[in-house]
Scaffold this active site. Structure first.
Site, PDB file in Angstrom:
ATOM      1  N   GLN A 137     -68.485 -52.657   5.095  1.00  0.00           N
ATOM      2  CA  GLN A 137     -68.868 -51.349   4.587  1.00  0.00           C
ATOM      3  C   GLN A 137     -67.829 -50.297   4.988  1.00  0.00           C
ATOM      4  O   GLN A 137     -67.479 -49.415   4.206  1.00  0.00           O
ATOM      5  CB  GLN A 137     -70.265 -50.970   5.108  1.00  0.00           C
ATOM      6  CG  GLN A 137     -70.881 -49.761   4.415  1.00  0.00           C
ATOM      7  CD  GLN A 137     -71.174 -49.990   2.937  1.00  0.00           C
ATOM      8  OE1 GLN A 137     -71.491 -51.105   2.521  1.00  0.00           O
ATOM      9  NE2 GLN A 137     -71.047 -48.957   2.131  1.00  0.00           N
ATOM     10  N   TRP A 185     -69.982 -42.008  -3.563  1.00  0.00           N
ATOM     11  CA  TRP A 185     -69.753 -43.268  -4.282  1.00  0.00           C
ATOM     12  C   TRP A 185     -69.986 -44.505  -3.419  1.00  0.00           C
ATOM     13  O   TRP A 185     -70.398 -45.543  -3.900  1.00  0.00           O
ATOM     14  CB  TRP A 185     -68.329 -43.303  -4.843  1.00  0.00           C
ATOM     15  CG  TRP A 185     -68.081 -42.152  -5.745  1.00  0.00           C
ATOM     16  CD1 TRP A 185     -67.448 -40.987  -5.437  1.00  0.00           C
ATOM     17  CD2 TRP A 185     -68.507 -42.023  -7.105  1.00  0.00           C
ATOM     18  NE1 TRP A 185     -67.445 -40.133  -6.501  1.00  0.00           N
ATOM     19  CE2 TRP A 185     -68.087 -40.751  -7.561  1.00  0.00           C
ATOM     20  CE3 TRP A 185     -69.198 -42.856  -7.996  1.00  0.00           C
ATOM     21  CZ2 TRP A 185     -68.340 -40.294  -8.848  1.00  0.00           C
ATOM     22  CZ3 TRP A 185     -69.441 -42.400  -9.277  1.00  0.00           C
ATOM     23  CH2 TRP A 185     -69.018 -41.130  -9.692  1.00  0.00           C
ATOM     24  N   VAL A 186     -69.645 -44.375  -2.158  1.00  0.00           N
ATOM     25  CA  VAL A 186     -69.816 -45.517  -1.247  1.00  0.00           C
ATOM     26  C   VAL A 186     -70.613 -45.020  -0.041  1.00  0.00           C
ATOM     27  O   VAL A 186     -70.238 -44.018   0.576  1.00  0.00           O
ATOM     28  CB  VAL A 186     -68.442 -46.050  -0.770  1.00  0.00           C
ATOM     29  CG1 VAL A 186     -68.630 -47.248   0.143  1.00  0.00           C
ATOM     30  CG2 VAL A 186     -67.547 -46.412  -1.947  1.00  0.00           C
ATOM     31  N   ALA A 187     -71.698 -45.718   0.256  1.00  0.00           N
ATOM     32  CA  ALA A 187     -72.524 -45.279   1.404  1.00  0.00           C
ATOM     33  C   ALA A 187     -71.712 -45.340   2.692  1.00  0.00           C
ATOM     34  O   ALA A 187     -70.918 -46.258   2.894  1.00  0.00           O
ATOM     35  CB  ALA A 187     -73.756 -46.167   1.516  1.00  0.00           C
ATOM     36  N   SER A 191     -75.833 -48.078   4.359  1.00  0.00           N
ATOM     37  CA  SER A 191     -75.902 -48.861   3.119  1.00  0.00           C
ATOM     38  C   SER A 191     -77.000 -49.914   3.208  1.00  0.00           C
ATOM     39  O   SER A 191     -77.102 -50.632   4.201  1.00  0.00           O
ATOM     40  CB  SER A 191     -74.576 -49.570   2.845  1.00  0.00           C
ATOM     41  OG  SER A 191     -74.745 -50.504   1.795  1.00  0.00           O
ATOM     42  N   HIS A 251     -77.018 -52.566   1.737  1.00  0.00           N
ATOM     43  CA  HIS A 251     -76.421 -53.903   1.731  1.00  0.00           C
ATOM     44  C   HIS A 251     -76.274 -54.455   3.150  1.00  0.00           C
ATOM     45  O   HIS A 251     -76.199 -55.658   3.337  1.00  0.00           O
ATOM     46  CB  HIS A 251     -75.078 -53.884   1.009  1.00  0.00           C
ATOM     47  CG  HIS A 251     -75.238 -53.779  -0.475  1.00  0.00           C
ATOM     48  ND1 HIS A 251     -75.585 -54.856  -1.268  1.00  0.00           N
ATOM     49  CD2 HIS A 251     -75.127 -52.723  -1.313  1.00  0.00           C
ATOM     50  CE1 HIS A 251     -75.671 -54.469  -2.530  1.00  0.00           C
ATOM     51  NE2 HIS A 251     -75.397 -53.165  -2.591  1.00  0.00           N
ATOM     52  N   ASP A 256     -76.695 -56.692  -5.797  1.00  0.00           N
ATOM     53  CA  ASP A 256     -76.276 -56.103  -7.059  1.00  0.00           C
ATOM     54  C   ASP A 256     -76.175 -57.249  -8.052  1.00  0.00           C
ATOM     55  O   ASP A 256     -75.463 -58.227  -7.801  1.00  0.00           O
ATOM     56  CB  ASP A 256     -74.911 -55.413  -6.919  1.00  0.00           C
ATOM     57  CG  ASP A 256     -74.979 -54.176  -6.031  1.00  0.00           C
ATOM     58  OD1 ASP A 256     -76.093 -53.671  -5.785  1.00  0.00           O
ATOM     59  OD2 ASP A 256     -73.909 -53.708  -5.589  1.00  0.00           O
ATOM     60  N   GLU A 289     -78.255 -46.488 -10.346  1.00  0.00           N
ATOM     61  CA  GLU A 289     -77.568 -47.782 -10.219  1.00  0.00           C
ATOM     62  C   GLU A 289     -78.404 -48.872 -10.882  1.00  0.00           C
ATOM     63  O   GLU A 289     -79.191 -49.539 -10.210  1.00  0.00           O
ATOM     64  CB  GLU A 289     -77.319 -48.128  -8.740  1.00  0.00           C
ATOM     65  CG  GLU A 289     -76.313 -47.235  -8.064  1.00  0.00           C
ATOM     66  CD  GLU A 289     -75.766 -47.824  -6.750  1.00  0.00           C
ATOM     67  OE1 GLU A 289     -76.223 -48.905  -6.333  1.00  0.00           O
ATOM     68  OE2 GLU A 289     -74.872 -47.181  -6.170  1.00  0.00           O
TER      69      GLU A 289
HETATM   70 ZN   LIG Z   1     -75.784 -52.192  -4.371  1.00  0.00          ZN
END
Ligand SMILES: [Zn+2]
Length: 281
Positions: free
Chosen positions: A158, A186-188, A193, A195, A202, A250
């Site tokens: 990440q 845009w990106v945690a 996140s 993930h 995803d 998303e």
């Molecule tokens: Zn995702």
């Protein structure tokens, strides 16, 4: 949904030692069983020659990389002992309802759960794996081609993704402060996140592997959006909940929350933040 084609690795290790016996007993037994085994082999072989249908279904494409013995793979997991049982899902402190967003980073003492490896280098929490496998199998059985393009991410991964985005923005002329703010859209940020929980995947349509709004029009997304709750998954970042989730739309990010929560969230048109706010403490 009570039948899963493949149990988790935990079930496998629990089941295997049962067949153990002392060597001498085993030899005696195997001598007695030898004629039976030969007969079985003969019948099995002739079944194949006669065109029997013992070949695995072409629709069953396991996500898991490891192959489990057939007799174990057939063993259903009792829903009463399943970790995602409805009785637990009403409590918001369960593992499957862990809330992770910009305001709720992963707890300091978060332990990465036992993971089940998937094809393509992916992985998911072993407790959510049977549901994911079933959803993917059923989606394929509907004639579609879902593809997992992102799953569990380590903190390092990440951080790498965030740094990469930051670098791109700096190269585009953003000031360090602006780049930092823009990157987080845009990106945690590392630690925030989903993930990293190993509960999010995803999934895209193999025919359209681009993460943009058009993804929602693909047959795979249409199927997943309609059915994911039956398997305990939710579309985590719906288009009209961005203010509450802090993340833009998303139409590919699915999060495991268990079937009870997933169905309530879907029926009441909530996002996870709203569901947890209203959940009994
Ligand atoms: Zn995702």
């Amino acid at each position: 949904m009570t039948y899963y084609p493949k149990p988790s690795a935990r079930t496998q290790s629990r089941t295997l030692p049962k067949g153990r016996s002392f060597p001498r007993q085993r030899r005696r037994r195997s001598r007695r069983l030898l004629p039976l085994a030969l007969l079985g082999l003969l019948l099995f072989g002739s079944g194949f020659l006669l065109g029997s249908t013992r070949v695995p279904s072409p629709l069953s494409q396991p996500e898991e990389r490891t192959d489990l013995p057939a007799q174990i793979a057939q063993e259903p997991i009792a829903s009463s002992t399943s970790p995602g049982s409805p009785a637990q899902a009403a409590d918001k402190d369960t593992w499957e309802l862990l809330l992770v967003n910009a305001e709720h980073p992963l707890p300091e003492d978060f332990q990465v759960p036992e993971l089940t490896a998937l094809r393509g280098g992916h992985a998911i929490d072993s407790r959510a794996y049977p549901a994911l496998q079933q959803m993917m199998d059923d989606c394929r059985a509907a004639g579609l081609e879902p593809t997992i393009c992102s799953s569990y991410r380590t903190r390092d991964k990440q951080e790498e993704l965030f740094e990469k985005k930051l670098d791109t923005l700096l190269q585009q002329g953003y000031s360090p402060e602006e780049a930092e703010r823009e990157a987080a859209r845009w990106v945690a940020r590392p630690g925030t996140s989903e993930h990293e929980t190993a509960l999010a995947v995803d999934i895209v349509d193999a025919a359209y592997q681009i993460l943009d709004q058009q993804q929602e029009q693909t047959p795979v997304q249409q199927w997943l959006m309609t059915h994911c709750a039956e398997y305990g998954f939710i579309l985590r970042y719906p288009t009209d909940k961005s203010d509450l989730t802090g993340i833009g739309y998303e139409p590919w990010h699915y999060r495991y929350v268990g079937t009870e929560a997933a169905e309530a969230i879907t029926e009441q048109h909530l996002c996870l933040e709203e569901y947890l706010r209203d959940a009994p403490t």
